[in-house]
Design a protein around this motif. Sequence first.
Motif, PDB file in Angstrom:
ATOM      1  N   TRP A  24       0.689  -1.096  -0.056  1.00  0.00           N
ATOM      2  CA  TRP A  24      -0.032  -0.076   0.039  1.00  0.00           C
ATOM      3  C   TRP A  24       0.781   1.463  -0.077  1.00  0.00           C
ATOM      4  O   TRP A  24       1.769   1.334   0.765  1.00  0.00           O
ATOM      5  N   MET A  25       0.706   2.276  -0.726  1.00  0.00           N
ATOM      6  CA  MET A  25       1.286   3.441  -0.774  1.00  0.00           C
ATOM      7  C   MET A  25       2.662   3.376  -1.276  1.00  0.00           C
ATOM      8  O   MET A  25       3.604   4.253  -1.233  1.00  0.00           O
ATOM      9  N   THR A  26       3.191   2.220  -1.891  1.00  0.00           N
ATOM     10  CA  THR A  26       4.700   1.973  -2.395  1.00  0.00           C
ATOM     11  C   THR A  26       4.509   2.643  -3.860  1.00  0.00           C
ATOM     12  O   THR A  26       3.776   1.742  -4.634  1.00  0.00           O
ATOM     13  N   PRO A  27       5.186   3.496  -4.181  1.00  0.00           N
ATOM     14  CA  PRO A  27       5.242   3.879  -5.603  1.00  0.00           C
ATOM     15  C   PRO A  27       5.536   2.750  -6.648  1.00  0.00           C
ATOM     16  O   PRO A  27       6.538   1.907  -6.252  1.00  0.00           O
ATOM     17  N   GLU A  28       5.043   2.824  -7.887  1.00  0.00           N
ATOM     18  CA  GLU A  28       5.458   1.901  -8.806  1.00  0.00           C
ATOM     19  C   GLU A  28       7.050   1.800  -9.179  1.00  0.00           C
ATOM     20  O   GLU A  28       7.451   0.931  -9.171  1.00  0.00           O
ATOM     21  N   SER A  29       7.643   3.061  -9.014  1.00  0.00           N
ATOM     22  CA  SER A  29       8.910   3.363  -9.397  1.00  0.00           C
ATOM     23  C   SER A  29       9.815   2.546  -8.264  1.00  0.00           C
ATOM     24  O   SER A  29      10.932   2.038  -8.743  1.00  0.00           O
ATOM     25  N   LYS A  30       9.299   2.485  -7.035  1.00  0.00           N
ATOM     26  CA  LYS A  30      10.232   1.802  -5.816  1.00  0.00           C
ATOM     27  C   LYS A  30       9.761   0.073  -5.765  1.00  0.00           C
ATOM     28  O   LYS A  30      10.524  -0.554  -5.148  1.00  0.00           O
ATOM     29  N   SER A  31       8.335  -0.263  -6.383  1.00  0.00           N
ATOM     30  CA  SER A  31       7.762  -1.384  -5.914  1.00  0.00           C
ATOM     31  C   SER A  31       8.719  -2.630  -6.251  1.00  0.00           C
ATOM     32  O   SER A  31       8.972  -3.581  -5.925  1.00  0.00           O
ATOM     33  N   SER A  32       9.419  -2.272  -7.568  1.00  0.00           N
ATOM     34  CA  SER A  32      10.220  -3.440  -8.177  1.00  0.00           C
ATOM     35  C   SER A  32      11.282  -3.688  -7.298  1.00  0.00           C
ATOM     36  O   SER A  32      11.707  -4.963  -7.092  1.00  0.00           O
ATOM     37  N   ASP A  33      12.307  -2.947  -6.966  1.00  0.00           N
ATOM     38  CA  ASP A  33      13.565  -3.093  -6.166  1.00  0.00           C
ATOM     39  C   ASP A  33      13.032  -3.391  -4.829  1.00  0.00           C
ATOM     40  O   ASP A  33      13.669  -4.518  -4.239  1.00  0.00           O
ATOM     41  N   ILE A  34      11.829  -3.005  -4.247  1.00  0.00           N
ATOM     42  CA  ILE A  34      11.706  -3.465  -2.879  1.00  0.00           C
ATOM     43  C   ILE A  34      11.117  -5.147  -2.993  1.00  0.00           C
ATOM     44  O   ILE A  34      11.599  -5.851  -2.115  1.00  0.00           O
ATOM     45  N   ILE A 175      -5.671  -5.059  11.672  1.00  0.00           N
ATOM     46  CA  ILE A 175      -5.742  -5.670  13.306  1.00  0.00           C
ATOM     47  C   ILE A 175      -4.401  -5.201  13.742  1.00  0.00           C
ATOM     48  O   ILE A 175      -3.230  -5.196  13.354  1.00  0.00           O
ATOM     49  N   ASN A 176      -4.593  -4.874  14.908  1.00  0.00           N
ATOM     50  CA  ASN A 176      -3.559  -4.404  16.111  1.00  0.00           C
ATOM     51  C   ASN A 176      -4.025  -4.675  17.454  1.00  0.00           C
ATOM     52  O   ASN A 176      -5.057  -4.855  17.733  1.00  0.00           O
ATOM     53  N   VAL A 195      -7.441 -15.052   9.029  1.00  0.00           N
ATOM     54  CA  VAL A 195      -7.512 -13.730   9.188  1.00  0.00           C
ATOM     55  C   VAL A 195      -6.338 -13.077   8.753  1.00  0.00           C
ATOM     56  O   VAL A 195      -4.912 -13.676   9.449  1.00  0.00           O
ATOM     57  N   GLU A 196      -6.039 -12.071   8.011  1.00  0.00           N
ATOM     58  CA  GLU A 196      -4.810 -11.393   7.524  1.00  0.00           C
ATOM     59  C   GLU A 196      -4.765 -10.037   8.179  1.00  0.00           C
ATOM     60  O   GLU A 196      -5.669  -9.187   7.980  1.00  0.00           O
ATOM     61  N   ALA A 197      -3.703  -9.685   8.660  1.00  0.00           N
ATOM     62  CA  ALA A 197      -3.720  -8.584   9.480  1.00  0.00           C
ATOM     63  C   ALA A 197      -2.917  -7.460   8.830  1.00  0.00           C
ATOM     64  O   ALA A 197      -1.610  -7.761   8.717  1.00  0.00           O
ATOM     65  N   TYR A 198      -3.676  -6.131   8.210  1.00  0.00           N
ATOM     66  CA  TYR A 198      -2.923  -5.240   7.675  1.00  0.00           C
ATOM     67  C   TYR A 198      -2.730  -4.346   8.779  1.00  0.00           C
ATOM     68  O   TYR A 198      -3.203  -4.052   9.555  1.00  0.00           O
ATOM     69  N   SER A 199      -1.609  -3.317   8.329  1.00  0.00           N
ATOM     70  CA  SER A 199      -1.172  -2.087   9.173  1.00  0.00           C
ATOM     71  C   SER A 199      -1.081  -2.892  10.455  1.00  0.00           C
ATOM     72  O   SER A 199      -1.496  -2.208  11.495  1.00  0.00           O
ATOM     73  N   LEU A 232       1.374 -12.608  14.925  1.00  0.00           N
ATOM     74  CA  LEU A 232       1.604 -14.222  14.628  1.00  0.00           C
ATOM     75  C   LEU A 232       1.383 -15.116  15.595  1.00  0.00           C
ATOM     76  O   LEU A 232       0.606 -16.172  15.524  1.00  0.00           O
ATOM     77  N   GLN A 233       1.527 -14.560  16.896  1.00  0.00           N
ATOM     78  CA  GLN A 233       1.090 -15.244  18.037  1.00  0.00           C
ATOM     79  C   GLN A 233      -0.294 -15.179  18.173  1.00  0.00           C
ATOM     80  O   GLN A 233      -0.992 -16.363  18.825  1.00  0.00           O
ATOM     81  N   LYS A 234      -1.015 -14.381  17.694  1.00  0.00           N
ATOM     82  CA  LYS A 234      -2.637 -14.334  18.000  1.00  0.00           C
ATOM     83  C   LYS A 234      -3.284 -15.263  16.721  1.00  0.00           C
ATOM     84  O   LYS A 234      -4.381 -15.316  16.753  1.00  0.00           O
ATOM     85  N   GLY A 235      -2.479 -15.567  15.996  1.00  0.00           N
ATOM     86  CA  GLY A 235      -2.621 -16.528  14.755  1.00  0.00           C
ATOM     87  C   GLY A 235      -3.024 -16.089  13.477  1.00  0.00           C
ATOM     88  O   GLY A 235      -3.710 -16.704  12.777  1.00  0.00           O
ATOM     89  N   PHE A 236      -2.782 -14.803  13.345  1.00  0.00           N
ATOM     90  CA  PHE A 236      -2.942 -13.995  12.010  1.00  0.00           C
ATOM     91  C   PHE A 236      -1.987 -14.207  10.907  1.00  0.00           C
ATOM     92  O   PHE A 236      -0.643 -14.352  11.549  1.00  0.00           O
ATOM     93  N   ILE A 237      -2.120 -14.039   9.590  1.00  0.00           N
ATOM     94  CA  ILE A 237      -1.251 -13.968   8.877  1.00  0.00           C
ATOM     95  C   ILE A 237      -0.780 -12.341   8.801  1.00  0.00           C
ATOM     96  O   ILE A 237      -1.830 -11.702   8.981  1.00  0.00           O
ATOM     97  N   VAL A 238       0.350 -12.062   8.822  1.00  0.00           N
ATOM     98  CA  VAL A 238       0.468 -10.447   9.027  1.00  0.00           C
ATOM     99  C   VAL A 238       1.385  -9.847   7.976  1.00  0.00           C
ATOM    100  O   VAL A 238       2.303 -10.651   7.071  1.00  0.00           O
ATOM    101  N   LEU A 239       0.983  -8.683   7.631  1.00  0.00           N
ATOM    102  CA  LEU A 239       1.342  -8.053   6.487  1.00  0.00           C
ATOM    103  C   LEU A 239       2.021  -6.725   6.717  1.00  0.00           C
ATOM    104  O   LEU A 239       1.466  -5.570   6.500  1.00  0.00           O
TER     105      LEU A 239
END
Length: 286
Positions: A24-34, A175-176, A195-199, A232-239
Amino acid sequence: MSNLPQPRKLNNGREIPELGLGFWMTPESKSSDIAYNALKVGYRHFDSAQWYMNEKGVAKGILRWLKEDPKNNKRKDVFLTTKIKEPNQGYENTKRSLKESLEKIKGLGYFDLVLIHSPQTNKATRLETWKALQEAVEEGTVKSIGVSNYAVVHIQEILKWEGMTIKPVINQVEINPWLTRQEIVNFCHNNDIEVEAYSPLTRGKKLNDPTIVKIAKKYGKEPAQILIRWSLQKGFIVLPKTTHTERLQSNIDVFDFTISDEDIASMTHDDEYQVFCSWDPTTYRG
């Protein structure tokens, strides 16, 4: 204990790495290298979206890594997600936009996971979108399908729909420790939906929280690593996400320690509802 993310089995039998990298919010120009550098340090799971406008960049980074060492670097070992944005939802729109997204990742052949980005349309549109995604799985261009920002009522629409032939494998939500979404989490887990946790890093807002800082010192870790480990310990896939290459390593260095139950409890605020993103589509009813 492995020092890299382990696979989590989805309800369709496929596997997903338990930790991924958000774009999210990663510019196209940077996303390849990241994406490329993330693969070099051990990431195998990447979360993009049509709204992010960086599907092509992420794919470019993955392709660079694959071509670098074809003998050892395999497409099947990388998990790539995209999401159908609201204006592209509905049966025909989903089919068209998914074709466009597949064109942007040309060379990778398929998406491992496609999610409906949010429920902010209407019931008929949401179910039409699901129908198109089911057909994409049957065609082989998508391996798994799920939802994002869905409340229980939205997930039930799919589960109760007579046209459902494929169950959602995932619900991705913010989720946090200050936004634990117990009702959604319990419903998903009771229905074999991951459940996948973003932010998970609260957009940096809670990295100086006294309890988090104290626990980080206790384990010899950074506050961000403590928050990732909590998920992770709450059982979520984390991003977790970062646009800083130097932080890629620290965000994945969370598999060599375990936070005690007591410390997990002291971090967790089930009675709070702090949304750190600019939206909360789970509250949408329409």
